[in-house]
Motif scaffolding. Structure first.
Motif, PDB file in Angstrom:
ATOM      1  N   HIS A 131       0.862  -1.191   0.000  1.00  0.00           N
ATOM      2  CA  HIS A 131       0.000   0.000   0.000  1.00  0.00           C
ATOM      3  C   HIS A 131       0.898   1.241   0.000  1.00  0.00           C
ATOM      4  N   ASN A 132       1.109   1.847  -1.152  1.00  0.00           N
ATOM      5  CA  ASN A 132       2.040   2.965  -1.274  1.00  0.00           C
ATOM      6  C   ASN A 132       1.302   4.299  -1.205  1.00  0.00           C
ATOM      7  N   LYS A 133       1.239   4.868  -0.001  1.00  0.00           N
ATOM      8  CA  LYS A 133       0.612   6.184   0.190  1.00  0.00           C
ATOM      9  C   LYS A 133       1.579   7.137   0.871  1.00  0.00           C
ATOM     10  N   ASP A 134       2.873   6.836   0.832  1.00  0.00           N
ATOM     11  CA  ASP A 134       3.922   7.724   1.346  1.00  0.00           C
ATOM     12  C   ASP A 134       3.774   8.091   2.820  1.00  0.00           C
ATOM     13  N   TYR A 174       0.983   0.085   5.083  1.00  0.00           N
ATOM     14  CA  TYR A 174      -0.103   0.694   5.859  1.00  0.00           C
ATOM     15  C   TYR A 174       0.479   1.369   7.099  1.00  0.00           C
TER      16      TYR A 174
END
Length: 108
Positions: free
Chosen positions: A5-8, A17
């Motif tokens: 899950h790449n959301k920085d 996450y």
């Protein structure tokens, strides 16, 4: 990792996450108790530090705002961006580099 899950997120598990904020806070307290630092700190301090570092690096305001999710400049400028000693020195160095000869001649 296939389902990463790449959301920085600054603090994330191996899956990408984020950690629960409470977990980060508890770890910060545990670490600070082992130091002589007495200042109360929350995970939000990392956000402020990140914005200060971006500013010192010369990142433009729209990019900083987009990166941290601010929609108006007042929030970013009024609450997060502060002039640091490094920024003061960099400003002096830039003026010296651009106008040093003129300033030296004016003094003579």
């Amino acid at each position: 990792m296939e389902d990463y899950h790449n959301k920085d997120f600054v603090f994330s598990r191996a899956s990408g996450y984020p950690f629960v904020t409470k977990t980060v806070l508890l770890r910060m307290h545990r670490i600070s108790n082992k130091t002589s630092i007495k200042k109360h700190a929350t995970p939000h301090i990392f956000r402020r530090t990140h914005i200060s570092m971006l500013t010192e690096a010369g990142v433009d305001l729209p990019t900083i705002m987009q990166r941290v999710g601010h929609e108006d400049t007042e929030t970013t400028i009024g609450n997060y961006i502060h002039v640091t000693n490094k920024m003061k020195k960099d400003a002096s160095d830039k003026v010296e580099g651009l106008y040093g000869d003129i300033l030296r001649k004016a003094i003579l």
